[in-house]
Motif scaffolding. Structure first.
Motif, PDB file in Angstrom:
ATOM      1  N   ASN A 136       0.371 -25.147   6.906  1.00 44.08           N
ATOM      2  CA  ASN A 136      -0.087 -26.437   6.391  1.00 44.08           C
ATOM      3  C   ASN A 136       0.244 -26.521   4.906  1.00 44.08           C
ATOM      4  O   ASN A 136      -0.174 -25.666   4.116  1.00 44.08           O
TER       5      ASN A 136
ATOM      6  N   LYS B  27       3.021 -23.171  12.141  1.00 48.75           N
ATOM      7  CA  LYS B  27       1.676 -23.714  11.905  1.00 48.75           C
ATOM      8  C   LYS B  27       1.222 -23.597  10.449  1.00 48.75           C
ATOM      9  O   LYS B  27       0.020 -23.509  10.165  1.00 48.75           O
TER      10      LYS B  27
ATOM     11  N   LYS C 207       3.474 -28.369   9.051  1.00 43.88           N
ATOM     12  CA  LYS C 207       3.359 -29.769   8.635  1.00 43.88           C
ATOM     13  C   LYS C 207       3.180 -29.883   7.124  1.00 43.88           C
ATOM     14  O   LYS C 207       2.593 -29.019   6.469  1.00 43.88           O
TER      15      LYS C 207
ATOM     16  N   PHE D 253      -1.843 -21.435   4.471  1.00 46.99           N
ATOM     17  CA  PHE D 253      -2.395 -22.722   4.046  1.00 46.99           C
ATOM     18  C   PHE D 253      -2.119 -22.871   2.555  1.00 46.99           C
ATOM     19  O   PHE D 253      -2.592 -22.059   1.749  1.00 46.99           O
TER      20      PHE D 253
END
Length: 452
Positions: free
Chosen positions: A374, A372, A357, A399
């Motif tokens: 971010n 997954k 996302k 991340f």
């Protein structure tokens, strides 16, 4: 029996106030004549003859196809003269269908009805019943038999009261048609060779003129000015909207949708107002498209949601994905199952894997983004050095902190983290934190600038 189609496309279209040949003006992002050519192809025409006049070079440059033969009509002397220009190409033992390049909305099913109506030793004529027949040639019958057509300017008061009108679309044997065309006269109010005069000739030859009829008047309407062109556009779009609803889509307002290509939909699709679909677009079951979206040559997977004001072009959006509002998904992008991009996110030539996302304010170009991942707000992939494009690879579970600049070529490892505000120009290993910031200084007593 073989079928040849003659499409009349020689008119200048003076009332369009344009240097473009009339038949090249668009309905639903495609020229009127291309709609007609598509219909000819759909009924399996063996030959398609395009009779042109004004703007022939432009027409030939715009309209392509190995199955097209261009035939020049140097002088515009009427519809009969136009069809006669194609006579040298027609054979005696084939059927010839006459269509018009500025009448784009005739359904293929209507043309098929006309073809089925023709029998041996007969011809077929498409006629339409009009509440206001002014300007149209009237169908003259003796009992049930069609015996001729009279043009508006040549009609008597009694004939002007007839409401069954000529559309000009007809089907005849090639040998008969050539013979009738050679006998046409220009002795009429317009001084032109009327194609309609062949109806009386067919009757005199003992042929039966069978008739077929369109489902709606708009199927046989042409466009001579931009007002009429706009009316055809709206009629086309309403037809497409009705087809979508029958196929399982819910449209918030059927009068506010534009289909400029081929749109296929699954069940329970929801489309809000002012959406534009161009090229080949497919929406799977349970897709939602918000207001003011533009989707071009893309596939949207089951359960996906395209939120308002988003643009999707040459991309694939997977199942259960969401994009927008105000997302721009550019060519070469693939969003896999349950990935998400939010407002003011732009992606180009990027693969976003499952569950990844990017919530907002981000540019992702030439990137491979793992599962997954971010992506923090304000992140950009610096993929262009002024000469070459380079790739950014982000491993599963990484991340990326807000306001990061990822200078390609660069790889961010699995489960790695980049600190907010960092410029990452070197590879980051798996499960590693990368921070790249200037040292912060806090200066006491600093005075803000004052207005001079």
């Amino acid at each position: 029996m073989s079928l040849s189609v003659v499409i009349l496309a020689a008119g200048k279209g003076t009332r369009m106030r344009s240097n473009l040949p009339k038949v090249l003006h668009p309905v639903a992002h495609q020229s009127m004549v291309e709609h007609v050519i598509d219909s000819a192809r759909a009924v399996d025409a063996d030959n398609i003859y395009l009779v042109y006049g004004f703007g022939g070079d432009v027409l030939k440059a715009r309209i392509q196809g190995d199955d097209l033969t261009f035939v020049e009509q140097a002088e515009q002397l009427g519809t009969g003269h136009a069809v006669d220009m194609a006579s040298p190409f027609l054979t005696d033992d084939e059927d010839v269908l006459v269509l018009y390049g500025d009448v784009p909305l005739t359904k293929v099913s209507t043309i098929e009805k006309l073809i089925q109506a023709k029998q041996e030793n007969s011809m077929a004529l498409l006629t339409v019943h009009l509440a206001n027949p002014t300007g149209y040639g009237r169908i003259v019958r003796l009992g049930d038999d069609v015996v001729g057509i009279v043009e508006q300017k040549d009609a008597t008061a009694e004939q002007l009261a007839i409401t069954e009108c000529n559309t000009g679309i007809l089907l005849a044997n090639g040998g008969d048609l050539k013979r009738w065309l050679s006998n046409l006269s220009s002795d009429n109010a317009q001084g032109e060779y009327y194609l309609t005069d062949i109806i009386a000739m067919a009757h005199s030859d003992g042929q039966t003129i069978h008739t077929a009829h369109p489902d709606t008047e708009v199927e046989v309407e042409g466009a001579n000015n931009r007002v009429q062109l706009a009316n055809l556009e709206r009629a086309y779009q309403l037809r497409k909207a009705e087809e979508l609803m029958i196929a399982g889509a819910s449209l918030r307002d059927p009068s506010r949708i534009d289909i400029r290509g081929n749109l296929t939909v699954g069940n329970e699709v929801q489309i809000d107002v002012n959406c534009i679909f161009e090229g080949n677009v497919s929406l799977a079951d349970n897709v939602k498209v918000g207001a003011n979206c533009i989707i071009i040559n893309s596939q949207i997977g089951e359960g996906a949601e395209i939120k308002p004001n988003s643009i999707i072009e040459n991309a694939t959006i997977g199942e259960l994905c969401s994009a927008g509002p105000f997302a721009r998904i550019r060519p070469g992008t693939v969003m896999k199952t349950n990935s998400h991009v939010g407002n003011f996110v732009e992606m180009k030539n990027t693969i976003m894997d499952e569950g990844a996302k990017a919530g907002h304010l981000t540019y992702l170009g030439d990137a491979e983004i793992g599962k997954k991942v971010n992506i923090g707000a304000g992140t950009i992939t610096c993929n262009y050095d002024g000469v070459n494009k380079s790739k950014t690879i982000i491993g599963d579970g990484a991340f990326i902190g807000s306001n990061a600049s990822l200078v390609a070529p660069v790889t961010i490892g699995k489960m790695a983290t980049t600190g907010a505000g960092s410029t990452i120009a070197k590879d980051v290993e798996d499960e590693t934190l990368a921070v790249s910031r200037a040292k912060q200084r806090n200066i006491n007593g600093w005075a803000r600038p004052t207005k001079k």
